[in-house]
Design a protein around this motif. Structure first.
Motif, PDB file in Angstrom:
ATOM      1  N   GLN A  93      33.746  46.550  45.217  1.00  0.00           N
ATOM      2  CA  GLN A  93      32.930  46.043  44.112  1.00  0.00           C
ATOM      3  C   GLN A  93      31.983  44.989  44.674  1.00  0.00           C
ATOM      4  O   GLN A  93      32.413  43.949  45.165  1.00  0.00           O
ATOM      5  CB  GLN A  93      33.819  45.423  43.029  1.00  0.00           C
ATOM      6  CG  GLN A  93      34.657  46.413  42.246  1.00  0.00           C
ATOM      7  CD  GLN A  93      33.841  47.271  41.308  1.00  0.00           C
ATOM      8  OE1 GLN A  93      32.660  46.998  41.055  1.00  0.00           O
ATOM      9  NE2 GLN A  93      34.453  48.324  40.795  1.00  0.00           N
ATOM     10  N   SER A 128      30.351  50.010  44.362  1.00  0.00           N
ATOM     11  CA  SER A 128      30.119  49.804  42.931  1.00  0.00           C
ATOM     12  C   SER A 128      29.363  48.501  42.759  1.00  0.00           C
ATOM     13  O   SER A 128      29.819  47.452  43.223  1.00  0.00           O
ATOM     14  CB  SER A 128      31.455  49.741  42.179  1.00  0.00           C
ATOM     15  OG  SER A 128      31.247  49.461  40.809  1.00  0.00           O
ATOM     16  N   SER A 130      28.482  45.710  40.448  1.00  0.00           N
ATOM     17  CA  SER A 130      28.841  45.052  39.192  1.00  0.00           C
ATOM     18  C   SER A 130      27.887  43.895  38.948  1.00  0.00           C
ATOM     19  O   SER A 130      27.518  43.178  39.888  1.00  0.00           O
ATOM     20  CB  SER A 130      30.280  44.518  39.250  1.00  0.00           C
ATOM     21  OG  SER A 130      31.223  45.564  39.283  1.00  0.00           O
ATOM     22  N   GLN A 170      27.992  53.529  42.184  1.00  0.00           N
ATOM     23  CA  GLN A 170      28.462  53.320  40.818  1.00  0.00           C
ATOM     24  C   GLN A 170      27.803  52.071  40.256  1.00  0.00           C
ATOM     25  O   GLN A 170      27.603  51.089  40.975  1.00  0.00           O
ATOM     26  CB  GLN A 170      29.988  53.155  40.816  1.00  0.00           C
ATOM     27  CG  GLN A 170      30.595  52.825  39.473  1.00  0.00           C
ATOM     28  CD  GLN A 170      32.113  52.791  39.516  1.00  0.00           C
ATOM     29  OE1 GLN A 170      32.772  53.812  39.409  1.00  0.00           O
ATOM     30  NE2 GLN A 170      32.685  51.607  39.699  1.00  0.00           N
ATOM     31  N   ARG A 172      28.147  49.147  37.234  1.00  0.00           N
ATOM     32  CA  ARG A 172      29.178  48.627  36.340  1.00  0.00           C
ATOM     33  C   ARG A 172      28.764  47.296  35.719  1.00  0.00           C
ATOM     34  O   ARG A 172      29.017  46.221  36.266  1.00  0.00           O
ATOM     35  CB  ARG A 172      30.498  48.459  37.100  1.00  0.00           C
ATOM     36  CG  ARG A 172      31.690  48.223  36.185  1.00  0.00           C
ATOM     37  CD  ARG A 172      33.000  48.230  36.942  1.00  0.00           C
ATOM     38  NE  ARG A 172      33.282  46.943  37.548  1.00  0.00           N
ATOM     39  CZ  ARG A 172      34.496  46.396  37.627  1.00  0.00           C
ATOM     40  NH1 ARG A 172      35.546  47.027  37.137  1.00  0.00           N
ATOM     41  NH2 ARG A 172      34.652  45.243  38.208  1.00  0.00           N
ATOM     42  N   ILE A 174      29.341  44.179  33.434  1.00  0.00           N
ATOM     43  CA  ILE A 174      30.607  43.561  33.049  1.00  0.00           C
ATOM     44  C   ILE A 174      30.338  42.283  32.243  1.00  0.00           C
ATOM     45  O   ILE A 174      29.500  41.463  32.627  1.00  0.00           O
ATOM     46  CB  ILE A 174      31.479  43.280  34.297  1.00  0.00           C
ATOM     47  CG1 ILE A 174      32.856  42.777  33.899  1.00  0.00           C
ATOM     48  CG2 ILE A 174      30.792  42.344  35.277  1.00  0.00           C
ATOM     49  CD1 ILE A 174      33.852  42.818  35.055  1.00  0.00           C
ATOM     50  N   VAL A 222      29.656  53.063  34.558  1.00  0.00           N
ATOM     51  CA  VAL A 222      30.832  52.571  33.833  1.00  0.00           C
ATOM     52  C   VAL A 222      30.363  52.014  32.498  1.00  0.00           C
ATOM     53  O   VAL A 222      29.688  50.991  32.437  1.00  0.00           O
ATOM     54  CB  VAL A 222      31.581  51.513  34.652  1.00  0.00           C
ATOM     55  CG1 VAL A 222      32.818  51.033  33.881  1.00  0.00           C
ATOM     56  CG2 VAL A 222      32.001  52.082  36.009  1.00  0.00           C
ATOM     57  N   THR A 225      34.120  47.797  30.639  1.00  0.00           N
ATOM     58  CA  THR A 225      35.132  47.281  31.564  1.00  0.00           C
ATOM     59  C   THR A 225      36.019  46.260  30.865  1.00  0.00           C
ATOM     60  O   THR A 225      35.521  45.251  30.348  1.00  0.00           O
ATOM     61  CB  THR A 225      34.462  46.626  32.793  1.00  0.00           C
ATOM     62  OG1 THR A 225      33.694  47.606  33.486  1.00  0.00           O
ATOM     63  CG2 THR A 225      35.496  46.026  33.737  1.00  0.00           C
ATOM     64  N   TYR A 253      35.116  54.725  32.120  1.00  0.00           N
ATOM     65  CA  TYR A 253      35.565  53.473  31.516  1.00  0.00           C
ATOM     66  C   TYR A 253      36.617  52.874  32.433  1.00  0.00           C
ATOM     67  O   TYR A 253      37.462  53.595  32.977  1.00  0.00           O
ATOM     68  CB  TYR A 253      36.160  53.708  30.126  1.00  0.00           C
ATOM     69  CG  TYR A 253      36.702  52.433  29.489  1.00  0.00           C
ATOM     70  CD1 TYR A 253      35.829  51.491  28.955  1.00  0.00           C
ATOM     71  CD2 TYR A 253      38.070  52.173  29.467  1.00  0.00           C
ATOM     72  CE1 TYR A 253      36.324  50.307  28.398  1.00  0.00           C
ATOM     73  CE2 TYR A 253      38.554  50.997  28.921  1.00  0.00           C
ATOM     74  CZ  TYR A 253      37.686  50.068  28.389  1.00  0.00           C
ATOM     75  OH  TYR A 253      38.165  48.890  27.853  1.00  0.00           O
ATOM     76  N   ASN A 254      36.558  51.546  32.630  1.00  0.00           N
ATOM     77  CA  ASN A 254      37.543  50.844  33.458  1.00  0.00           C
ATOM     78  C   ASN A 254      38.472  50.030  32.576  1.00  0.00           C
ATOM     79  O   ASN A 254      38.063  49.045  31.959  1.00  0.00           O
ATOM     80  CB  ASN A 254      36.849  49.916  34.457  1.00  0.00           C
ATOM     81  CG  ASN A 254      36.122  50.663  35.564  1.00  0.00           C
ATOM     82  OD1 ASN A 254      35.472  50.042  36.394  1.00  0.00           O
ATOM     83  ND2 ASN A 254      36.217  51.983  35.597  1.00  0.00           N
ATOM     84  N   SER A 313      39.901  51.195  40.093  1.00  0.00           N
ATOM     85  CA  SER A 313      38.494  50.802  40.014  1.00  0.00           C
ATOM     86  C   SER A 313      38.256  49.370  40.464  1.00  0.00           C
ATOM     87  O   SER A 313      37.130  49.001  40.789  1.00  0.00           O
ATOM     88  CB  SER A 313      37.983  50.984  38.584  1.00  0.00           C
ATOM     89  OG  SER A 313      38.865  50.419  37.647  1.00  0.00           O
TER      90      SER A 313
END
Length: 412
Positions: A93, A128, A130, A170, A172, A174, A222, A225, A253-254, A313
């Motif tokens: 991440q 990923s 984020s 990915q 994501r 958050i 995603v 999260t 979905y995380n 994840s």
């Protein structure tokens, strides 16, 4: 048709009361070192010399390159074994907050290349990205980008660097918890005054990021999260349908680990990740086998045997004494113990392989950090693994293992 994620087991109520009643003690959700933290941050150097930049980590001594050949990795900037369907996702991440002094696009692209080079050295095939978005308080029904949210255009530039290097990518978003901390709330217990308004606001925020991710040929987006309190809401169905129309990759979905092991993750998606911070009550000297047993005990409460539809994840742990008891405690700053972190990584990797899971994304690298510097433990998060040789060796051993992955079966 999208399948709903099944309820395979229910946790005893008595155990729930003990474990989930003390979230910050046991670490039932990651208390992140994000914006709003009381911990100091180091001023980043001149963007003309990105080798001196450091976001939340400090240190000037150069760490050994995990690849053993940093220059060759930099020249090629190509993943050794690019991810293909059915292979394990070996990733990290990469957490990205825009700094107060906005960096140039050139700096951003160079920094992305630096992180890509480092990840190639670890043997990673996935990354990923984020990044935070913001809400005013736990009952707000509007959310938005903030000063620390990267723009869709800049996100696309970073994704392109990783995609060109052969990484599985990915995206994501958050929910940042900075405005929730004063009232002791977290992203998993928000209760919007109007859920329909919240989902409308979320859709508006996500739309340009979906387009950027799709243009960058991102593999996974995603959609949410650790939003425990909103799981199962009727608002997800139209939002996921809208996402699938505007993004051609996977929609995932995380789930937070507590909800995963205790009940049904009722989300209209075909791909599920678990942010896994299982507390294991063993001493710091415990062997890897004890940690493996602890993880399997938790996972068995949901389902026994192989878990080919499940991705870890996000997971991580502090390189410090006592971390096994609360791996999700992102704020503790006890005595540094690199063996604790390295053994945890070895154990998680073993569990993922033995149970035929989809892979791992370690928390985390900070985008503006130089991963080739040793962490200054006076200011750096204990969860930093970059620059910790034992942890880097454990990650590389995992990422370059012979595990072929869960196969090509359709997931969830």
């Amino acid at each position: 048709m999208r399948s709903r994620l099944p309820l395979l087991a229910i946790f005893p109520v008595t155990v729930l009361t003990i474990v989930l009643g003390s979230p910050f003690i046991l670490g039932n959700h990651p208390v992140r070192w994000e914006s709003g933290s009381a911990l100091p941050k180091v001023v980043i150097g001149d963007e003309k010399d990105s080798s001196t930049s450091s976001g939340h980590k400090s240190g000037t001594a150069t760490a050994s390159s995990p690849s053993g050949s940093a220059s060759s990795a930099a020249d090629a900037l190509q993943v050794a074994k690019p991810w293909k369907q059915g292979m394990a996702q070996w990733g990290v991440q990469l957490y990205w907050e825009e700094e107060k002094t906005k960096r140039s696009d050139t700096f951003i692209e160079k920094q992305a290349r630096k992180q890509a080079e480092y990840l190639i050295g670890l043997g990673a095939n996935s990354v990923s990205v984020s990044f935070p978005f913001f809400i005013q308080n736990s009952t707000s029904d509007t959310l938005s980008a903030g000063a620390k949210t990267p723009s869709p255009e800049r996100l696309q530039k970073v994704l392109k660097v990783f995609k060109d290097a052969g990484f599985r990518t990915q995206v994501r978003p958050i929910l940042d918890e900075g405005t929730l901390k004063p009232t002791k709330h977290w992203r998993g217990d928000i209760d919007p005054a109007s859920r329909s308004a919240w989902f409308a606001s979320y859709k508006k925020f996500l739309t340009p990021y979906l387009r950027a991710a799709d243009d960058a040929k991102t593999n996974t987006f995603v959609i949410g999260t650790e939003l425990n309190s909103l799981e199962g809401d009727v608002g997800w169905e139209p939002l996921v349908s809208y996402t699938e129309k505007n993004f051609s990759g996977e929609v995932s979905y995380n789930a937070n680990w507590d909800n995963y092991v205790t009940g049904r993750i009722n989300m209209p998606v075909n791909h599920l990740g678990v942010d896994a911070y299982f507390p294991v009550k063993v001493p710091d000297t415990a062997p890897v086998s004890a940690l493996v047993k602890g993880w399997n005990t938790w996972l068995d409460r949901k389902a026994t045997g192989p878990l080919p539809k499940i991705l870890v994840s996000e997971t991580g742990i502090g390189a410090m004494n006592g971390a096994y008891h609360a791996p999700g405690d992102f704020y503790a700053r006890r005595a540094v113990n690199p063996h604790v972190q390295a053994n945890w990584y070895k154990a998680v990797c073993q569990v993922v392989q033995e149970r035929k899971m989809q892979g791992i994304y370690w928390w985390s690298l900070w985008f503006d950090d130089d991963p080739n510097t040793k962490p200054d433990d006076k200011v750096a998060s204990r969860l930093d693994f970059a620059g910790r040789p034992l942890s880097e060796a454990a990650i590389k051993s995992c990422f370059t293992s012979d595990y072929a992955g869960p196969g090509t079966a359709t997931t969830n």
